[in-house]
Design an enzyme around this catalytic site. Structure first.
Site, PDB file in Angstrom:
ATOM      1  N   ASP A  56      -5.488   1.138  -4.916  1.00 16.19           N
ATOM      2  CA  ASP A  56      -4.295   0.699  -4.183  1.00 16.19           C
ATOM      3  C   ASP A  56      -3.556   1.911  -3.626  1.00 16.19           C
ATOM      4  O   ASP A  56      -3.878   3.059  -3.926  1.00 16.19           O
ATOM      5  CB  ASP A  56      -3.398  -0.201  -5.032  1.00 16.19           C
ATOM      6  N   GLU A  96      -0.983  -4.226  -1.733  1.00 14.68           N
ATOM      7  CA  GLU A  96      -1.640  -2.986  -1.317  1.00 14.68           C
ATOM      8  C   GLU A  96      -2.875  -2.684  -2.157  1.00 14.68           C
ATOM      9  O   GLU A  96      -3.360  -1.553  -2.156  1.00 14.68           O
ATOM     10  CB  GLU A  96      -0.652  -1.824  -1.400  1.00 14.68           C
TER      11      GLU A  96
END
Length: 367
Positions: free
Chosen positions: A246, A289
Site C-alpha cells: 500500500d 490505497e
C-alpha cells in the site's frame, strides 16, 4: 381397371394390324375382282392401327404430363411452405432461371423473370457478392454455401443463404449453378441479438470485476483469482507467491492535495504496478490505497526481488510525474501446504504491517 383396359387396347391394336395382313394375303391368293376392295380394306385397317397407336401414345403422354404437373404443383407448394426457392444460373450464355418462390423471397410480382436489370435493381450490392462467391467455387464438385443480400420490395434489406451445386459438361467445363435459397434475415437478427447480449453480459462482468478508478481487478475479482491460483498450485505442485502493498502516508496526500489528486496517485501506482507484472500475474486493488499482486510459479526469493523492483519503480515513477511523490511498503508470502487463500493473504498482510512498523518504504517477508 387400368391393366384390363390396356390389355383390351393392345388386343384391338393387334387385330388392326393382323386384319390387313390377312386381307392382303387373300388378294394375292385369290386374284380377280376382289383384289381392289381387299387392298382398300387393308389400307383402311392399317390406318386404323396407326390411329390406335397414336391415340394410345397421346393417352400415355397425357397421363405422364398430368402426373408431372401434379408433382410440380406439390413441389412448388412444399417450397412455399418451407420458404425455399430454386435458382439456376446457366453460364454460357449467361441466363438466370428461378421458381415462383424466388419472386416472393425477393418481393417481386409472381412470374417476374430474373433479367439482369431486375437482379441489379434488387441486388445492387448482393449481385457482386453472389458472383464473387460463385467464381471462388468454380471448380467445386461438392455443394457449397452462398450468402448475399437483396432489397426486398416491402421489407428492405434481406439476407439470403443458398446451398449451391455446380453442373459440369463431360469435358469438365462448368455449365450451370443450381441453388436452393432461403431467407435467413431473422436468423441473422437473432444471432446478432445473441451476440449483443453476450457482449453486454461480458461488459457487465468486466465492470463487476474491475476497479473503476484504476482499471485493474477489484477486491472481488482479485480474491477470486487467488482462490483459483491456490487450487492450481495444489494440483501442479508449482510455487505461488503474493505481494500485498500500500501507499505510505496516503492520508497525508489526501489532506494536503485533496481527494482528486489522491485518486490520481492511486491510479498512477496501479499503472506502474501493472507494468511490473509478468504474463500470468494478476494485480488488483483490495481497497483504498492497498493492492494485491498474485505471482503463480514464483517462489519466495523471486517474490522478494519483484517486490523490491516494484518499490523502486513506484518511488522513481511518482517522483518524475506531475503528482505528489509517494513510496510503498510491501509484504510477500509464499504458499505453504495447507494454506487457503485467506491464510496466505493474512500472512502477506502481516508482513506488510511489519514493513510499516520498521519505517515504511521497505519490503518484509512473511514468517
Amino acid at each position: 381397371m387400368r391393366a384390363s383396359s390396356g390389355s383390351a387396347f393392345d388386343f384391338v391394336a393387334v387385330l388392326a394390324w393382323a386384319i390387313p395382313l390377312v386381307l392382303a394375303a387373300c388378294a394375292v391368293l385369290i386374284p380377280g375382282e376382289i383384289e381392289y376392295p381387299v387392298l382398300l380394306l387393308a389400307s383402311l385397317a392399317a390406318l386404323t392401327a396407326l390411329s390406335y397407336r397414336h391415340l394410345r401414345l397421346r393417352r400415355a403422354l397425357a397421363r405422364e404430363a398430368e402426373g408431372l404437373s401434379r408433382s410440380v404443383e406439390a413441389l412448388e407448394a412444399a417450397e412455399g411452405l418451407a420458404g425455399i426457392g430454386r435458382w439456376c444460373i446457366e453460364l454460357e450464355p449467361r441466363r438466370h432461371l428461378w421458381s415462383e418462390e424466388m419472386c416472393r423471397l425477393a418481393g417481386l410480382e409472381p412470374g417476374t423473370a430474373p433479367t439482369r436489370q431486375t437482379l441489379l435493381k434488387i441486388m445492387p450490392d448482393g449481385l457482386h457478392q453472389l458472383e464473387t462467391t460463385l467464381c471462388a467455387h468454380g471448380a467445386d464438385r461438392e455443394s457449397y454455401a452462398v450468402e448475399f443480400e437483396l432489397e426486398h420490395g416491402s421489407s428492405g434489406c434481406r439476407v439470403l443463404r443458398a446451398r449451391a451445386q455446380n453442373s459440369f459438361s463431360p469435358e469438365g467445363q462448368r455449365e450451370q449453378v443450381f441453388m436452393v435459397v432461403r431467407d435467413v434475415t431473422e436468423e441473422y437478427s437473432l444471432h446478432q441479438d445473441r451476440e449483443r447480449a453476450i457482449e453486454r453480459a461480458k461488459q457487465a462482468e468486466r465492470q463487476a470485476n474491475t476497479d473503476p478508478l484504476t482499471g485493474i481487478a477489484n477486491r472481488r475479482a482479485i480474491m477470486g483469482e487467488l482462490d483459483r491460483r491456490i487450487i492450481w498450485a495444489r494440483d501442479t505442485g508449482e510455487p505461488l507467491s503474493i505481494i500485498v502493498f500500500d501507499i505510505d502516508h496516503f492520508k497525508t496526500v489526501n489532506d494536503r492535495h485533496g481527494h482528486i489528486t489522491g485518486d490520481r496517485v492511486i491510479a498512477e501506482v496501479a499503472k506502474i504496478a501493472s507494468g511490473q507484472t509478468r504474463e500470468d500475474d494478476e494485480v488488483g486493488r483490495i481497497g483504498g490505497e492497498e493492492f494485491l499482486w498474485i505471482m503463480p510459479g514464483c517462489d519466495g526469493p523471486s517474490a522478494l526481488r519483484a517486490a523490491e523492483r516494484l518499490r523502486w519503480a513506484i518511488e522513481a515513477g511518482t517522483h518524475g510525474a506531475p503528482l505528489p511523490p509517494v513510496t510503498i511498503s510491501a509484504g510477500h508470502a509464499e504458499m505453504r501446504n495447507g494454506d487457503s487463500a485467506l491464510v496466505l493473504f493474512a500472512r502477506a498482510d502481516e508482513a506488510l504491517y511489519e514493513a510499516k512498523r520498521k519505517g515504511r518504504n521497505r519490503v518484509s517477508q512473511a514468517a
